[in-house]
Design a protein around this motif. Structure first.
Motif, short mmCIF file in Angstrom:
data_model
loop_
_atom_site.label_atom_id
_atom_site.label_comp_id
_atom_site.label_asym_id
_atom_site.label_seq_id
_atom_site.Cartn_x
_atom_site.Cartn_y
_atom_site.Cartn_z
N MET A 1 0.85 -1.20 -0.43
CA MET A 1 -0.74 0.00 0.06
C MET A 1 1.02 1.08 0.02
SD MET A 1 -2.55 -1.61 -0.33
CE MET A 1 -3.81 -0.09 0.26
N ALA A 2 0.03 2.43 0.01
CA ALA A 2 1.54 3.56 -0.21
C ALA A 2 1.56 3.82 0.89
CB ALA A 2 0.23 4.75 -0.43
N HIS A 3 2.53 4.44 1.47
CA HIS A 3 3.46 5.26 2.12
C HIS A 3 5.10 5.96 2.16
CE1 HIS A 3 6.21 1.86 1.25
NE2 HIS A 3 7.21 2.34 1.59
N LYS A 4 5.18 6.69 2.50
CA LYS A 4 6.48 7.30 2.23
C LYS A 4 7.00 6.44 3.60
CE LYS A 4 4.55 11.74 1.93
NZ LYS A 4 4.15 13.26 2.08
N LEU A 5 8.16 7.20 3.10
CA LEU A 5 9.84 6.85 3.52
C LEU A 5 9.71 7.47 5.19
CD1 LEU A 5 12.03 5.91 0.75
CD2 LEU A 5 10.82 3.83 2.04
N GLN A 6 10.24 7.00 5.78
CA GLN A 6 10.92 7.88 7.20
C GLN A 6 12.40 8.34 7.17
OE1 GLN A 6 8.56 8.94 9.33
NE2 GLN A 6 7.22 7.96 7.87
N GLY A 7 12.90 10.04 6.82
CA GLY A 7 14.10 10.07 6.73
C GLY A 7 14.63 11.41 7.92
N LEU A 8 16.04 10.97 7.99
CA LEU A 8 16.53 11.76 9.10
C LEU A 8 17.59 12.75 8.37
CD1 LEU A 8 17.85 12.11 12.19
CD2 LEU A 8 18.98 10.22 11.95
N ILE A 9 18.13 13.74 8.86
CA ILE A 9 18.77 15.16 8.27
C ILE A 9 19.20 15.63 9.46
CG2 ILE A 9 19.11 17.14 7.02
CD1 ILE A 9 16.18 16.65 5.69
N ILE A 10 20.75 14.82 8.64
CA ILE A 10 21.96 15.33 9.58
C ILE A 10 22.53 17.06 9.24
CG2 ILE A 10 24.02 14.85 10.84
CD1 ILE A 10 21.53 13.54 11.25
N GLY A 11 21.47 18.04 9.97
CA GLY A 11 22.26 19.37 9.45
C GLY A 11 23.77 19.47 9.57
N ILE A 28 9.62 12.08 0.92
CA ILE A 28 9.81 11.40 2.38
C ILE A 28 9.38 12.30 3.63
CG2 ILE A 28 12.41 10.81 3.73
CD1 ILE A 28 13.71 10.27 1.13
N GLN A 29 9.25 11.66 4.76
CA GLN A 29 9.00 11.97 5.79
C GLN A 29 10.14 12.43 6.90
OE1 GLN A 29 5.38 13.49 6.27
NE2 GLN A 29 6.24 14.48 8.48
N VAL A 30 10.51 13.31 6.72
CA VAL A 30 11.75 13.73 7.16
C VAL A 30 12.10 14.13 8.79
CG1 VAL A 30 13.46 13.36 5.69
CG2 VAL A 30 12.66 16.20 5.98
N GLU A 31 12.68 14.29 9.63
CA GLU A 31 13.54 14.69 10.81
C GLU A 31 14.62 15.18 10.37
OE1 GLU A 31 12.46 13.14 14.58
OE2 GLU A 31 11.43 11.71 14.44
N VAL A 32 14.71 16.98 11.88
CA VAL A 32 15.72 17.15 11.31
C VAL A 32 16.70 17.03 12.36
CG1 VAL A 32 16.81 19.55 10.31
CG2 VAL A 32 14.76 18.72 9.72
N SER A 33 17.91 17.22 12.90
CA SER A 33 19.20 17.19 13.07
C SER A 33 19.75 18.15 13.16
CB SER A 33 19.60 16.27 13.85
OG SER A 33 20.33 16.24 14.94
N ARG A 34 20.41 19.54 13.90
CA ARG A 34 21.56 19.88 13.74
C ARG A 34 22.97 19.27 14.37
NH1 ARG A 34 19.28 26.01 14.27
NH2 ARG A 34 17.71 25.87 12.93
#
Length: 400
Positions: A1-11, A28-34
């Motif tokens: 079924m339809a879904h979005k991948l989970q992503g992590l961004i390291i700034g 992509i559904q992302v979370e951001v970290s610095r």
């Protein structure tokens, strides 16, 4: 079924993470970290499918913990990002084991296609939208009529983005049914796949006045044999990132291209009329589809061009198929002919026709609560006073 991948961004502290995350949102559904928390700890906590690491350090070196993370999570798709295309940094990233190298924001316009291409190589799938396909074992069963009516209904009654994709690459003419220009075809989409973005896509595909887009073949028969199953796969991967619903009108065969589209399908509408040849062909097709990809949750048999006067009822069809009939769609030749001649949708011609009602019921039965209706506009009360008894005119000289 339809879904979005989970992503992590390291700034890297330069502030590009926020705009980068916004650009990734369709995909992509992302979370951001610095970078305040250790990279390995973040990966364990978030458990992402895709990792984006902005190059940092005095010489643009990658994140110092990146090698350890790649070794510990071999299935993690990893992108190294820099603001310039530095050959030394690219070589360093590839030696580290990253999946690909991205230049941002300089190559922002090609960001999503580049990520899609890399994800395709790794076998990862990210889907924002769903694919609803119409298929019949033989022609003349009404799949094009049903796919058009479905796209029209979803576009009119929801806020979703809807695309109708005609995969009859030889003689399909869905756009012609709606009197729409067909200057952009699936062949053109594949030729421009690498540079395709939202602006180019939505400016190229014709849009019907009801709100849905139509991607159909051009007036000339293209070289359909040059398209492979992987081309169809890439096309649908791209389209489902930009549209909430992709309605596919499939050809009546089991070629590699058709099978490729079936693999991407979330809900398959198997269409059959009440005629004996159609029922025999549908019975064989139904068994094959059940053996290959589908079960009762995502395979739906539709009795099209249905007449209650026919000797074979929907109950008889269920008994023959050994499979439930999801719904029936009335046979209304007059409305279909008028809509075809006028280049209009069925709903535009006769919104209260039985065929329109049946299509609406079918869609809600298949998609359920996933199709929220827009609030209908208030209309003037249609009632007008009409006296049952003829009123006599006032006689001359009568008292007022």
């Amino acid at each position: 079924m339809a879904h979005k991948l989970q992503g992590l961004i390291i700034g890297n502290g330069h502030g590009a993470e926020k705009t980068f995350a916004a650009d990734l949102h369709p995909l992509i559904q992302v979370e951001v970290s610095r970078g305040e928390t250790a990279l390995k700890t973040l990966v364990h906590t978030v458990n992402p499918d895709v990792l984006f690491v902005f190059a940092h350090g005095p010489h643009g070196a990658g994140h110092p913990e990146l090698i350890e993370v790649i070794d510990e999570f071999p299935n993690l798709v990893t992108f190294l990002i820099a603001d310039t295309k530095d050959p030394d940094l690219i070589r360093q990233g590839l030696r580290t084991g990253v999946t690909d190298f991205l230049v941002y924001p300089e190559e922002r316009d090609t960001l999503l296609p580049a990520i899609l291409s890399a994800l395709a190589r790794t076998g990862k799938e990210s889907r924002a939208g769903s694919v609803l396909s119409f298929f019949s074992a033989r022609g003349g069963q009404g799949t094009t009529t049903l796919s058009l009516a479905t796209a029209d209904h979803l576009a009119r009654t929801t806020d979703a983005g809807v695309l109708l994709l005609d995969l009859d690459l030889y003689c399909g003419n869905t756009a012609g049914f709606m009197d729409l220009p067909s200057h952009f075809s699936p062949f053109d989409l594949l030729d421009n796949l690498e540079r395709m973005d939202a602006n180019l896509l939505f400016s190229s595909i014709p849009r019907h006045e009801s709100g849905f887009y139509v991607l159909s073949t051009t007036k000339e028969i293209g070289d359909a044999e040059s398209l492979s199953a992987s081309d169809i796969d890439s096309m649908l991967n791209l389209l489902t990132h930009y549209f909430d619903h992709v309605i596919v009108d499939l050809p009546h065969d089991f070629s590699g291209k058709t099978v490729g589209a079936l693999k991407q399908t979330d809900h398959l509408m198997l269409v059959s009329s009440q005629e004996i040849p159609a029922i025999k062909a549908t019975t064989k097709t139904l068994r094959l589809l059940q053996d290959l990809f589908f079960d009762e949750e995502n395979l739906h048999v539709v009795a099209s061009r249905y007449s209650t006067r026919h000797d074979i009822s929907s109950d008889h069809m269920e008994e023959i198929f050994g499979f439930p009939v999801c719904g029936t769609v009335a046979h209304n030749r007059k409305v279909c002919h008028e809509a075809l001649m006028a280049g209009k949708t069925l709903h535009t011609m006769q919104p209260h026709a039985n065929i329109c009602r049946d299509v609406e019921t079918l869609i809600h039965r298949v998609l359920g609560g996933k199709v929220p209706s827009r609030p209908r506009e208030k209309r003037p009360w249609p009632f007008r006073f009409r006296p049952a008894v003829h009123l006599r005119p006032t006689r001359a000289g009568a008292a007022s």
